[in-house]
Design a protein around this motif. Structure first.
Motif, PDB file in Angstrom:
ATOM      1  N   PHE A  53      54.203  60.187 -10.767  1.00 11.40           N
ATOM      2  CA  PHE A  53      55.246  60.921 -11.500  1.00 11.40           C
ATOM      3  C   PHE A  53      56.291  61.487 -10.538  1.00 11.40           C
ATOM      4  CE2 PHE A  53      51.902  61.635 -14.920  1.00 11.40           C
ATOM      5  CZ  PHE A  53      52.418  60.657 -15.745  1.00 11.40           C
ATOM      6  N   ILE A  54      55.839  61.997  -9.406  1.00 13.23           N
ATOM      7  CA  ILE A  54      56.774  62.543  -8.410  1.00 13.23           C
ATOM      8  C   ILE A  54      57.660  61.427  -7.856  1.00 13.23           C
ATOM      9  CG2 ILE A  54      56.911  63.614  -6.120  1.00 13.23           C
ATOM     10  CD1 ILE A  54      54.347  65.171  -6.912  1.00 13.23           C
ATOM     11  N   ALA A  55      57.047  60.276  -7.554  1.00 14.86           N
ATOM     12  CA  ALA A  55      57.820  59.139  -7.036  1.00 14.86           C
ATOM     13  C   ALA A  55      58.840  58.663  -8.069  1.00 14.86           C
ATOM     14  CB  ALA A  55      56.882  57.998  -6.644  1.00 14.86           C
TER      15      ALA A  55
ATOM     16  N   MET B 176      58.114  68.942   0.185  1.00 13.48           N
ATOM     17  CA  MET B 176      56.821  69.139  -0.458  1.00 13.48           C
ATOM     18  C   MET B 176      57.022  69.409  -1.947  1.00 13.48           C
ATOM     19  SD  MET B 176      54.648  68.727   1.939  1.00 13.48           S
ATOM     20  CE  MET B 176      53.160  69.277   1.161  1.00 13.48           C
ATOM     21  N   VAL B 177      56.257  68.702  -2.769  1.00 16.62           N
ATOM     22  CA  VAL B 177      56.279  68.891  -4.220  1.00 16.62           C
ATOM     23  C   VAL B 177      54.833  68.895  -4.699  1.00 16.62           C
ATOM     24  CG1 VAL B 177      57.027  67.964  -6.441  1.00 16.62           C
ATOM     25  CG2 VAL B 177      58.492  67.683  -4.434  1.00 16.62           C
ATOM     26  N   SER B 178      54.393  70.000  -5.223  1.00 18.43           N
ATOM     27  CA  SER B 178      53.032  70.128  -5.798  1.00 18.43           C
ATOM     28  C   SER B 178      51.939  69.677  -4.825  1.00 18.43           C
ATOM     29  CB  SER B 178      52.920  69.332  -7.091  1.00 18.43           C
ATOM     30  OG  SER B 178      53.834  69.784  -8.041  1.00 18.43           O
ATOM     31  N   GLY B 179      52.080  69.999  -3.574  1.00 22.73           N
ATOM     32  CA  GLY B 179      51.067  69.621  -2.587  1.00 22.73           C
ATOM     33  C   GLY B 179      51.198  68.197  -2.071  1.00 22.73           C
ATOM     34  N   PHE B 180      52.277  67.517  -2.423  1.00 22.27           N
ATOM     35  CA  PHE B 180      52.521  66.159  -1.960  1.00 22.27           C
ATOM     36  C   PHE B 180      53.771  66.146  -1.089  1.00 22.27           C
ATOM     37  CE2 PHE B 180      50.081  65.440  -5.810  1.00 22.27           C
ATOM     38  CZ  PHE B 180      49.211  64.428  -5.438  1.00 22.27           C
ATOM     39  N   GLU B 181      53.736  65.314  -0.043  1.00 26.54           N
ATOM     40  CA  GLU B 181      54.895  65.132   0.822  1.00 26.54           C
ATOM     41  C   GLU B 181      55.674  63.914   0.319  1.00 26.54           C
ATOM     42  OE1 GLU B 181      55.759  64.110   5.498  1.00 26.54           O
ATOM     43  OE2 GLU B 181      53.839  64.980   4.940  1.00 26.54           O
TER      44      GLU B 181
ATOM     45  N   PHE C 233      52.823  61.173  -0.305  1.00 22.34           N
ATOM     46  CA  PHE C 233      51.555  61.337   0.403  1.00 22.34           C
ATOM     47  C   PHE C 233      50.918  62.662   0.004  1.00 22.34           C
ATOM     48  CE2 PHE C 233      54.523  59.051   3.055  1.00 22.34           C
ATOM     49  CZ  PHE C 233      53.792  57.995   3.561  1.00 22.34           C
ATOM     50  N   LYS C 234      49.599  62.660  -0.097  1.00 18.95           N
ATOM     51  CA  LYS C 234      48.907  63.926  -0.250  1.00 18.95           C
ATOM     52  C   LYS C 234      49.030  64.668   1.073  1.00 18.95           C
ATOM     53  CE  LYS C 234      45.459  65.334  -3.060  1.00 18.95           C
ATOM     54  NZ  LYS C 234      44.670  64.733  -4.053  1.00 18.95           N
ATOM     55  N   GLU C 235      49.176  65.965   1.027  1.00 18.63           N
ATOM     56  CA  GLU C 235      49.425  66.758   2.226  1.00 18.63           C
ATOM     57  C   GLU C 235      48.389  66.459   3.312  1.00 18.63           C
ATOM     58  OE1 GLU C 235      50.558  71.370   3.228  1.00 18.63           O
ATOM     59  OE2 GLU C 235      49.485  70.903   1.395  1.00 18.63           O
TER      60      GLU C 235
ATOM     61  N   GLU D 194      47.708  63.525   4.700  1.00 19.19           N
ATOM     62  CA  GLU D 194      47.159  62.169   4.699  1.00 19.19           C
ATOM     63  C   GLU D 194      48.184  61.170   5.208  1.00 19.19           C
ATOM     64  OE1 GLU D 194      45.358  60.956   1.057  1.00 19.19           O
ATOM     65  OE2 GLU D 194      44.011  62.677   1.006  1.00 19.19           O
ATOM     66  N   VAL D 195      47.688  60.022   5.689  1.00 17.33           N
ATOM     67  CA  VAL D 195      48.551  58.985   6.251  1.00 17.33           C
ATOM     68  C   VAL D 195      48.863  57.914   5.203  1.00 17.33           C
ATOM     69  CG1 VAL D 195      48.713  57.238   8.064  1.00 17.33           C
ATOM     70  CG2 VAL D 195      47.568  59.409   8.531  1.00 17.33           C
ATOM     71  N   LYS D 196      47.891  57.618   4.348  1.00 16.88           N
ATOM     72  CA  LYS D 196      48.066  56.574   3.332  1.00 16.88           C
ATOM     73  C   LYS D 196      48.812  57.138   2.121  1.00 16.88           C
ATOM     74  CE  LYS D 196      45.503  53.442   0.428  1.00 16.88           C
ATOM     75  NZ  LYS D 196      44.464  53.540  -0.555  1.00 16.88           N
ATOM     76  N   ALA D 197      49.813  56.396   1.667  1.00 20.17           N
ATOM     77  CA  ALA D 197      50.623  56.832   0.526  1.00 20.17           C
ATOM     78  C   ALA D 197      49.812  56.736  -0.762  1.00 20.17           C
ATOM     79  CB  ALA D 197      51.880  55.986   0.411  1.00 20.17           C
ATOM     80  N   ASP D 198      49.908  57.785  -1.591  1.00 16.94           N
ATOM     81  CA  ASP D 198      49.276  57.768  -2.904  1.00 16.94           C
ATOM     82  C   ASP D 198      50.136  57.010  -3.910  1.00 16.94           C
ATOM     83  OD1 ASP D 198      46.868  59.243  -2.456  1.00 16.94           O
ATOM     84  OD2 ASP D 198      48.056  61.063  -2.299  1.00 16.94           O
ATOM     85  N   ALA D 199      51.452  56.995  -3.659  1.00 15.82           N
ATOM     86  CA  ALA D 199      52.365  56.256  -4.537  1.00 15.82           C
ATOM     87  C   ALA D 199      53.562  55.804  -3.707  1.00 15.82           C
ATOM     88  CB  ALA D 199      52.830  57.130  -5.693  1.00 15.82           C
ATOM     89  N   LYS D 200      54.049  54.609  -4.019  1.00 15.84           N
ATOM     90  CA  LYS D 200      55.233  54.073  -3.339  1.00 15.84           C
ATOM     91  C   LYS D 200      56.028  53.293  -4.367  1.00 15.84           C
ATOM     92  CE  LYS D 200      56.725  51.277   0.557  1.00 15.84           C
ATOM     93  NZ  LYS D 200      56.308  50.493   1.725  1.00 15.84           N
ATOM     94  N   MET D 201      57.321  53.613  -4.451  1.00 16.06           N
ATOM     95  CA  MET D 201      58.205  52.912  -5.382  1.00 16.06           C
ATOM     96  C   MET D 201      59.457  52.492  -4.647  1.00 16.06           C
ATOM     97  SD  MET D 201      58.067  54.899  -8.973  1.00 16.06           S
ATOM     98  CE  MET D 201      56.575  54.994  -9.906  1.00 16.06           C
ATOM     99  N   GLU D 202      60.006  51.376  -5.101  1.00 14.51           N
ATOM    100  CA  GLU D 202      61.230  50.855  -4.487  1.00 14.51           C
ATOM    101  C   GLU D 202      62.157  50.371  -5.590  1.00 14.51           C
ATOM    102  OE1 GLU D 202      62.534  47.412  -1.300  1.00 14.51           O
ATOM    103  OE2 GLU D 202      60.461  48.048  -1.397  1.00 14.51           O
ATOM    104  N   THR D 203      63.439  50.550  -5.357  1.00 19.14           N
ATOM    105  CA  THR D 203      64.436  50.087  -6.315  1.00 19.14           C
ATOM    106  C   THR D 203      65.650  49.569  -5.558  1.00 19.14           C
ATOM    107  OG1 THR D 203      65.664  50.651  -8.313  1.00 19.14           O
ATOM    108  CG2 THR D 203      65.571  52.335  -6.596  1.00 19.14           C
ATOM    109  N   ARG D 204      66.439  48.770  -6.217  1.00 23.30           N
ATOM    110  CA  ARG D 204      67.698  48.284  -5.654  1.00 23.30           C
ATOM    111  C   ARG D 204      68.820  49.130  -6.228  1.00 23.30           C
ATOM    112  NH1 ARG D 204      64.960  46.205  -2.086  1.00 23.30           N
ATOM    113  NH2 ARG D 204      64.448  44.012  -2.073  1.00 23.30           N
TER     114      ARG D 204
END
Length: 142
Positions: free
Chosen positions: A60-62, A92-97, A117-119, A121-131
């Motif tokens: 949702f944040i992404a 930072m948004v709701s504990g996420f970077e 990313f969760k605060e 952590e190295v691995k992304a919890d969500a990733k989105m891309e757009t043109r």
């Protein structure tokens, strides 16, 4: 009569029904094993539920950040957008970077990427891309 009464009592003692201590302990052991198995299922389900909640929140944040980039593409120039992104990234948004990037992929076409990313952590919890197709300063003046 007395002897008959004694025989009846002896017969009752021999046919006395009930459970021995060993039977009770065995049934408690079996119940404990069954309950422990079911509890482990519930614990695992709770862990998976927490992970799913974190991924949903990150998504949702992404999505919100992608919509912001789309808005910037329609109302601001690339230069203005890059300044805005640099000023607020990472935030930072709701504990996420949240990290947003915009890269040119050719001409007026750009790639907007948002990683959440969760605060800590190295691995992304969500990733989105757009043109994105940004408007020029001349287009915005019209």
């Amino acid at each position: 009569m007395n002897s008959r009464h004694n025989q009846t009592n002896k017969g009752m003692l021999k046919s006395e029904e009930g459970m021995t201590l060993v039977e009770v302990l065995a049934s408690i052991l079996l119940l404990s094993l069954i309950i422990t198995t079911f509890l482990s299922f519930f614990i695992q389900a709770a862990k998976v539920n927490n992970q799913t909640d974190a991924v949903n929140e990150a998504t949702f944040i992404a999505q919100e950040q992608i919509e912001l980039l789309t808005y910037y593409a329609a109302t601001k120039t690339v230069e203005d957008t890059l300044v805005l992104i640099k000023a607020e990234s990472p935030k930072m948004v709701s504990g996420f970077e949240v990290k947003s990037t915009v890269k040119n992929v050719g001409g007026t076409l750009y790639s907007g990427t948002v990683e959440v990313f969760k605060e800590g952590e190295v691995k992304a919890d969500a990733k989105m891309e757009t043109r994105l197709s940004f408007r020029t300063a001349e287009d915005l003046e019209d």
